[in-house]
Design a protein around this motif. Structure first.
Motif, PDB file in Angstrom:
ATOM      1  N   TYR A 215       1.339   6.912  -1.170  1.00 30.81           N
ATOM      2  CA  TYR A 215       0.070   5.852  -0.225  1.00 30.81           C
ATOM      3  C   TYR A 215      -0.719   5.331  -1.461  1.00 30.81           C
ATOM      4  O   TYR A 215      -0.837   6.004  -2.890  1.00 30.81           O
ATOM      5  N   SER A 216      -1.426   4.371  -1.084  1.00 28.51           N
ATOM      6  CA  SER A 216      -2.580   3.606  -1.822  1.00 28.51           C
ATOM      7  C   SER A 216      -3.551   4.535  -2.109  1.00 28.51           C
ATOM      8  O   SER A 216      -4.413   4.431  -3.121  1.00 28.51           O
ATOM      9  N   THR A 217      -3.737   5.751  -1.343  1.00 30.61           N
ATOM     10  CA  THR A 217      -5.047   6.597  -1.499  1.00 30.61           C
ATOM     11  C   THR A 217      -4.732   7.576  -2.520  1.00 30.61           C
ATOM     12  O   THR A 217      -5.731   8.339  -2.965  1.00 30.61           O
TER      13      THR A 217
ATOM     14  N   ALA B 168       0.682  -1.281  -0.047  1.00 30.03           N
ATOM     15  CA  ALA B 168       0.054  -0.072  -0.064  1.00 30.03           C
ATOM     16  C   ALA B 168       0.808   1.344  -0.107  1.00 30.03           C
ATOM     17  O   ALA B 168       0.460   2.221  -0.115  1.00 30.03           O
TER      18      ALA B 168
ATOM     19  N   SER C 133       4.586   3.092  -1.494  1.00 26.49           N
ATOM     20  CA  SER C 133       5.873   3.157  -2.043  1.00 26.49           C
ATOM     21  C   SER C 133       6.717   4.133  -1.776  1.00 26.49           C
ATOM     22  O   SER C 133       6.186   5.656  -1.395  1.00 26.49           O
TER      23      SER C 133
END
Length: 241
Positions: free
Chosen positions: A57-59, A43, A45
């Motif tokens: 972020y994954s968001t 989630a 990087s």
């Protein structure tokens, strides 16, 4: 003409090299988080650069944190900072000298001074390429060593990022550009060493006419100054009558 073309080609390569070195210095992706083991689907990087650390972020949010403390950084990172900045400064000096040493330009003095400026610029480019190659190689070695270390958890393993490859390519451009400038003026030159700038034909003709007039006036002045003397010292028939 061929030497002039090679100089222009070397100048373009050196310009690309300094642009690449500046971009590599500012990029935050000198090393990126590696997708290994259970960390393939992650989630987060992470990217780390010379001046900041960034997290994706994954968001979809992207945040970066500057590295304010210099003493807390590892030695290879401090060295990379210093050498990359020196590389950019040295390459900028080389560009200034190269603009004076180009044979297709009118500034920079005569042929001999242009030759010296071109050789000096080539030396600056080669030195800048070396300063760019050292941090890229050391940084890559540290990243690979930590990646192969079994004691390092997989979540903390990184791999070389795009900025490292940009630094390697920029160093190659600077090396090639500097070599071209050094070799383009390494041979011996025959004939006059300095460029003699002649005035335009109309000004040259006017100068010749002025010189002739001055010469005539000088001769006339000498003749007038000698004529009374000749009259005084000359022989007269009345002196013997």
């Amino acid at each position: 003409m061929a030497s002039t073309g090679m100089q222009i080609f070397g100048f373009v390569l050196a310009l690309l090299g300094i642009m690449g070195a500046m971009v590599a210095t500012l990029l935050p992706n000198w090393k990126v988080s590696a997708d290994v083991g259970s960390n393939i689907i992650t989630a987060i990087s992470q990217m780390q650069g010379l001046w900041m650390d960034c997290t994706w972020y994954s968001t979809g949010m992207f945040s970066c944190t500057l590295k304010y403390s210099v003493l807390s950084l590892p030695a290879y990172l401090q060295t990379a900072r210093t050498t990359m900045v020196l590389c950019c400064v040295m390459a900028a000096m080389g560009l200034c000298l190269a603009s004076l040493g180009l044979k297709c330009t009118r500034w920079g003095g005569g042929r001999r001074s242009k030759r010296h400026a071109a050789i000096a610029s080539g030396g600056c480019f080669v030195a800048a390429g070396f300063l760019c190659l050292v941090p890229a190689s050391w940084f890559t070695n540290e990243v690979i060593t930590n990646f192969l270390d079994s004691n390092v958890p997989e979540s903390n393993k990184f791999e070389p990022g795009g900025a490292v490859y940009v630094a390697f390519v920029s160093a190659g451009f600077l090396f090639v550009g500097g070599s071209i400038f050094c070799m383009s003026c390494s041979g011996k030159r025959h004939g006059p060493q300095d460029l003699i700038l002649l005035p335009p034909p109309d000004k040259l003709l006017l100068q010749q006419q002025q010189q002739q007039q001055l010469l005539q006036q000088e001769l006339q002045h000498q003749y007038c100054s000698l004529s009374p003397l000749d009259n005084k010292t000359g022989y007269s028939l009345q002196d013997y009558v």
